[in-house]
Design a protein around this motif. Structure first.
Motif, PDB file in Angstrom:
ATOM      1  N   VAL A  64       0.812  -1.217   0.000  1.00 31.35           N
ATOM      2  CA  VAL A  64       0.000   0.000   0.000  1.00 31.35           C
ATOM      3  C   VAL A  64       0.850   1.273   0.000  1.00 31.35           C
ATOM      4  N   CYS A  65       2.157   1.139   0.187  1.00 29.68           N
ATOM      5  CA  CYS A  65       3.058   2.299   0.093  1.00 29.68           C
ATOM      6  C   CYS A  65       3.483   2.584  -1.340  1.00 29.68           C
ATOM      7  N   ASP A  66       3.158   1.674  -2.259  1.00 30.52           N
ATOM      8  CA  ASP A  66       3.500   1.822  -3.673  1.00 30.52           C
ATOM      9  C   ASP A  66       2.292   2.388  -4.409  1.00 30.52           C
ATOM     10  N   ARG A  67       2.313   3.695  -4.619  1.00 29.62           N
ATOM     11  CA  ARG A  67       1.171   4.395  -5.216  1.00 29.62           C
ATOM     12  C   ARG A  67       0.753   3.798  -6.562  1.00 29.62           C
ATOM     13  N   ARG A  68       1.713   3.504  -7.403  1.00 29.40           N
ATOM     14  CA  ARG A  68       1.392   2.942  -8.720  1.00 29.40           C
ATOM     15  C   ARG A  68       0.692   1.594  -8.597  1.00 29.40           C
ATOM     16  N   ALA A  69       1.168   0.759  -7.690  1.00 33.97           N
ATOM     17  CA  ALA A  69       0.554  -0.551  -7.488  1.00 33.97           C
ATOM     18  C   ALA A  69      -0.877  -0.404  -6.963  1.00 33.97           C
ATOM     19  N   VAL A  70      -1.091   0.547  -6.070  1.00 33.41           N
ATOM     20  CA  VAL A  70      -2.433   0.788  -5.535  1.00 33.41           C
ATOM     21  C   VAL A  70      -3.365   1.242  -6.656  1.00 33.41           C
ATOM     22  N   VAL A  71      -2.916   2.181  -7.474  1.00 33.01           N
ATOM     23  CA  VAL A  71      -3.732   2.679  -8.582  1.00 33.01           C
ATOM     24  C   VAL A  71      -4.054   1.544  -9.546  1.00 33.01           C
ATOM     25  N   GLU A  72      -3.083   0.693  -9.814  1.00 32.88           N
ATOM     26  CA  GLU A  72      -3.290  -0.435 -10.718  1.00 32.88           C
ATOM     27  C   GLU A  72      -4.379  -1.371 -10.196  1.00 32.88           C
ATOM     28  N   VAL A  73      -4.326  -1.684  -8.906  1.00 32.21           N
ATOM     29  CA  VAL A  73      -5.348  -2.554  -8.314  1.00 32.21           C
ATOM     30  C   VAL A  73      -6.708  -1.868  -8.334  1.00 32.21           C
ATOM     31  N   MET A  74      -6.753  -0.607  -7.957  1.00 28.71           N
ATOM     32  CA  MET A  74      -8.021   0.120  -7.916  1.00 28.71           C
ATOM     33  C   MET A  74      -8.651   0.205  -9.304  1.00 28.71           C
ATOM     34  N   ASP A  75      -7.838   0.359 -10.332  1.00 33.66           N
ATOM     35  CA  ASP A  75      -8.348   0.436 -11.703  1.00 33.66           C
ATOM     36  C   ASP A  75      -8.987  -0.880 -12.150  1.00 33.66           C
ATOM     37  N   GLN A  76      -8.590  -1.988 -11.552  1.00 31.70           N
ATOM     38  CA  GLN A  76      -9.120  -3.300 -11.912  1.00 31.70           C
ATOM     39  C   GLN A  76     -10.475  -3.578 -11.260  1.00 31.70           C
ATOM     40  N   LEU A  77     -10.802  -2.824 -10.229  1.00 32.83           N
ATOM     41  CA  LEU A  77     -12.030  -3.076  -9.490  1.00 32.83           C
ATOM     42  C   LEU A  77     -13.183  -2.274 -10.071  1.00 32.83           C
ATOM     43  N   GLU A  78     -14.326  -2.922 -10.161  1.00 31.25           N
ATOM     44  CA  GLU A  78     -15.508  -2.251 -10.690  1.00 31.25           C
ATOM     45  C   GLU A  78     -15.960  -1.131  -9.771  1.00 31.25           C
ATOM     46  N   ARG A  79     -15.950  -1.415  -8.467  1.00 30.99           N
ATOM     47  CA  ARG A  79     -16.320  -0.405  -7.482  1.00 30.99           C
ATOM     48  C   ARG A  79     -15.867  -0.880  -6.111  1.00 30.99           C
ATOM     49  N   ILE A  80     -15.827   0.062  -5.172  1.00 26.58           N
ATOM     50  CA  ILE A  80     -15.548  -0.254  -3.760  1.00 26.58           C
ATOM     51  C   ILE A  80     -16.548   0.532  -2.941  1.00 26.58           C
ATOM     52  N   ASP A  81     -17.265  -0.165  -2.073  1.00 23.11           N
ATOM     53  CA  ASP A  81     -18.252   0.474  -1.211  1.00 23.11           C
ATOM     54  C   ASP A  81     -17.689   0.777   0.177  1.00 23.11           C
ATOM     55  N   VAL A  82     -16.749  -0.063   0.624  1.00 19.69           N
ATOM     56  CA  VAL A  82     -16.161   0.080   1.956  1.00 19.69           C
ATOM     57  C   VAL A  82     -14.662  -0.135   1.849  1.00 19.69           C
ATOM     58  N   ILE A  83     -13.895   0.731   2.504  1.00 22.76           N
ATOM     59  CA  ILE A  83     -12.447   0.528   2.597  1.00 22.76           C
ATOM     60  C   ILE A  83     -12.090   0.518   4.076  1.00 22.76           C
ATOM     61  N   VAL A  84     -11.338  -0.530   4.482  1.00 23.13           N
ATOM     62  CA  VAL A  84     -10.820  -0.622   5.841  1.00 23.13           C
ATOM     63  C   VAL A  84      -9.307  -0.637   5.741  1.00 23.13           C
ATOM     64  N   CYS A  85      -8.682   0.349   6.370  1.00 21.88           N
ATOM     65  CA  CYS A  85      -7.220   0.449   6.352  1.00 21.88           C
ATOM     66  C   CYS A  85      -6.682  -0.149   7.638  1.00 21.88           C
ATOM     67  N   ALA A  86      -6.256  -1.417   7.557  1.00 18.48           N
ATOM     68  CA  ALA A  86      -5.760  -2.127   8.731  1.00 18.48           C
ATOM     69  C   ALA A  86      -4.293  -2.522   8.569  1.00 18.48           C
ATOM     70  N   ALA A  87      -3.660  -2.074   7.495  1.00 18.57           N
ATOM     71  CA  ALA A  87      -2.240  -2.380   7.296  1.00 18.57           C
ATOM     72  C   ALA A  87      -1.410  -1.579   8.302  1.00 18.57           C
ATOM     73  N   GLY A  88      -0.386  -2.215   8.790  1.00 22.16           N
ATOM     74  CA  GLY A  88       0.470  -1.522   9.735  1.00 22.16           C
ATOM     75  C   GLY A  88       1.806  -2.225   9.878  1.00 22.16           C
ATOM     76  N   VAL A  89       2.678  -1.593  10.590  1.00 22.62           N
ATOM     77  CA  VAL A  89       4.002  -2.154  10.847  1.00 22.62           C
ATOM     78  C   VAL A  89       4.060  -2.523  12.317  1.00 22.62           C
ATOM     79  N   TYR A  90       4.482  -3.727  12.581  1.00 21.72           N
ATOM     80  CA  TYR A  90       4.609  -4.172  13.971  1.00 21.72           C
ATOM     81  C   TYR A  90       5.726  -5.164  14.106  1.00 21.72           C
TER      82      TYR A  90
END
Length: 90
Positions: A64-90
């Protein structure tokens, strides 16, 4: 009349911990759930396990830190109704 419409949820950090728990809950509640995580093999394995349990879950490897990769995935999706940001470093 029943509807075949399913809301789509995208969960970051969906391979383990809180993110995986959220993926399970959303899928159980009837969402078409997309779990993304830096650990591709793990998120794909967890998604496969949930599909075997009859849930509609897709697992994708994504940094999720790779903007281009995120845009690429988002472009493949028809739609998103809910986004949960649970990624983290631990």
């Amino acid at each position: 009349m029943s509807s075949v419409f399913k809301e789509v949820a995208l969960v970051t950090g969906g391979a383990q911990g809180i993110g995986l728990s959220i993926v399970k809950r959303l899928a159980t509640d009837g969402f078409k759930t997309i779990a993304v995580d830096l650990h591709r093999e793990r998120v794909e394995e967890e998604a496969a396990n949930l599909r075997q349990a009859g849930l509609e879950v897709t697992g994708l490897g994504l940094d999720v830190c790779d903007r281009r990769a995120v845009v690429e995935v988002m472009d493949q999706l028809e739609r998103i109704d809910v986004i949960v940001c649970a990624a983290g470093v631990y």
